[in-house]
Design a protein around this motif. Sequence first.
Motif, short mmCIF file in Angstrom:
data_model
loop_
_atom_site.label_atom_id
_atom_site.label_comp_id
_atom_site.label_asym_id
_atom_site.label_seq_id
_atom_site.Cartn_x
_atom_site.Cartn_y
_atom_site.Cartn_z
N ALA A 280 0.83 -1.21 0.00
CA ALA A 280 0.00 0.00 0.00
C ALA A 280 0.86 1.26 0.00
O ALA A 280 0.46 2.30 -0.54
CB ALA A 280 -0.94 -0.01 1.21
N ARG A 281 2.06 1.19 0.58
CA ARG A 281 2.96 2.34 0.60
C ARG A 281 3.82 2.43 -0.66
O ARG A 281 4.50 3.43 -0.86
CB ARG A 281 3.86 2.26 1.85
CG ARG A 281 3.11 2.49 3.15
CD ARG A 281 4.06 2.61 4.33
NE ARG A 281 4.76 1.37 4.61
CZ ARG A 281 4.27 0.41 5.40
NH1 ARG A 281 3.08 0.57 5.97
NH2 ARG A 281 4.95 -0.68 5.63
N GLY A 282 3.80 1.39 -1.48
CA GLY A 282 4.56 1.41 -2.73
C GLY A 282 5.04 0.03 -3.09
O GLY A 282 5.83 -0.57 -2.35
N LEU A 283 4.56 -0.50 -4.22
CA LEU A 283 4.91 -1.86 -4.63
C LEU A 283 6.40 -1.99 -4.92
O LEU A 283 7.03 -2.99 -4.55
CB LEU A 283 4.08 -2.26 -5.85
CG LEU A 283 4.37 -3.64 -6.46
CD1 LEU A 283 4.24 -4.74 -5.43
CD2 LEU A 283 3.45 -3.89 -7.64
N ARG A 284 6.98 -1.01 -5.60
CA ARG A 284 8.40 -1.11 -5.93
C ARG A 284 9.26 -1.20 -4.67
O ARG A 284 10.17 -2.01 -4.57
CB ARG A 284 8.83 0.09 -6.78
CG ARG A 284 10.32 0.09 -7.11
CD ARG A 284 10.70 1.27 -7.99
NE ARG A 284 12.14 1.37 -8.14
CZ ARG A 284 12.87 0.62 -8.96
NH1 ARG A 284 12.30 -0.29 -9.70
NH2 ARG A 284 14.18 0.79 -9.04
N ARG A 285 8.93 -0.36 -3.69
CA ARG A 285 9.68 -0.38 -2.44
C ARG A 285 9.52 -1.72 -1.73
O ARG A 285 10.48 -2.28 -1.17
CB ARG A 285 9.17 0.75 -1.54
CG ARG A 285 10.19 1.23 -0.50
CD ARG A 285 9.64 2.38 0.32
NE ARG A 285 8.90 3.33 -0.50
CZ ARG A 285 8.11 4.27 0.01
NH1 ARG A 285 7.97 4.38 1.32
NH2 ARG A 285 7.48 5.12 -0.79
N ALA A 286 8.30 -2.28 -1.76
CA ALA A 286 8.06 -3.58 -1.12
C ALA A 286 8.84 -4.69 -1.83
O ALA A 286 9.41 -5.57 -1.19
CB ALA A 286 6.57 -3.89 -1.14
N LEU A 287 8.89 -4.63 -3.16
CA LEU A 287 9.66 -5.63 -3.92
C LEU A 287 11.14 -5.54 -3.61
O LEU A 287 11.80 -6.56 -3.36
CB LEU A 287 9.43 -5.41 -5.42
CG LEU A 287 8.12 -5.94 -6.00
CD1 LEU A 287 7.88 -5.33 -7.38
CD2 LEU A 287 8.16 -7.46 -6.09
N LEU A 288 11.66 -4.33 -3.61
CA LEU A 288 13.08 -4.16 -3.31
C LEU A 288 13.41 -4.66 -1.91
O LEU A 288 14.42 -5.34 -1.69
CB LEU A 288 13.47 -2.68 -3.44
CG LEU A 288 13.55 -2.13 -4.88
CD1 LEU A 288 13.69 -0.61 -4.85
CD2 LEU A 288 14.71 -2.76 -5.63
#
Length: 402
Positions: A280-288
């Motif tokens: 919810a806060r950012g998919l790219r950040r969660a993936l990284l």
Amino acid sequence: MTTSRSAPPPGAVAEQVEPRSWPAVWVLGLGTFLFVTTELLPVGLLPSIGAGMGVPLGIAGLVVSVYGGIAAVSAAPLTSLVRRLDRRTLLAALLGLLVLGNLVSAVAPNYLVLMAGRVIIAFAHGVFWSTTPAVGTRLVDPKSAVRALSVVLGGISVASVVGVPLGTAIGQAANWRVAFLVAAGVGLLVLVAVLALLPPMAARNGGSLSAIPKLLRNGPFVVAIGVAALTMIGHYLAYTYVTPYLEAVVGIPPGLVSVLLLVFGAAGVAGNFLAGGAIARGLRRALLGGVGLLAGSLLVLSAVGAGSAVTAVVLLVTWGLSYAALPVCLQTWVLRSAPEATDAASSVYVAVFNASIALGALGGGLAVESVGVAAVTWVGGILVGAALVVVVVTRNVRRTAG
């Protein structure tokens, strides 16, 4: 003064989110848990299955690998074939096949009948997994879609780290046939719950087989699938041999390994549900964060795990936490990259995921035979590290994960 609501576009069907929708989402999560647990259930029971069926251990193991191969190969064509069926009817039918297959496995008089029972479930497996993510997100408000996805896909992560040890314990305490009977009984309960809680749902954005070539020209989708493959092959290459690794390399007494695997499972449950908030806060950040933590855990464990049992346990926790968060992140990425063909995209993802499990286990076996069991963590870590590099350098992630 009266207010009017804008009419839906022609041909659109309005779907009402009802109070019972969230219980239905949790039932779908239990369904995915049960399918993946059933897939991996024989892993801890192979010696007793082999003895009971009168076949060598290697032949007994085919009930896992053949299942995975069929689920991978059949997911896309079968999902396309049933793309127009009402989702409630389809999911109930698939759970019915799971119940039937487990019953056949439990009473099988010989190895061929046992394999037939497994094949029945394998054909249903890929379709169920391909269909449930999109159904789960339709059952709730759009703002809660990621949370619903984490519940539905949570069953996959929890099955790997909790369902399998639980099934093994039942089989060892009673008989391997009892473990399959329990799976059939739970499947019947989930089937009844689906019929009671899931509203009728018309198929939507399913996509046919003809959508797959277009998907393979979709840059963000291809990147998502590639990252999923590298990550899951790396994880399962190491996880398949985590028990001998902990015993032979780290020096954990055999009696404590099962306890540590439960700790790994508890971390996995937490990681799965933390993933929803992170996405919810950012998919790219969660993936990284997820891919990076998994790669780091494996590589650091390879470097220092043999020297400190405490450090190894801490890294085992971060491994479980990061791995369990990734199916939610990756499935979200897949669905966002192909919103016009969600079921077709999910079926390709399911095929890649199941193939990655098989390739990871095969790669781990080759590493153990050629180098030794200590190699599985650094080989797996390198593969996950390669996935991290892809996420970092590609711009396609930014387009779909923003």
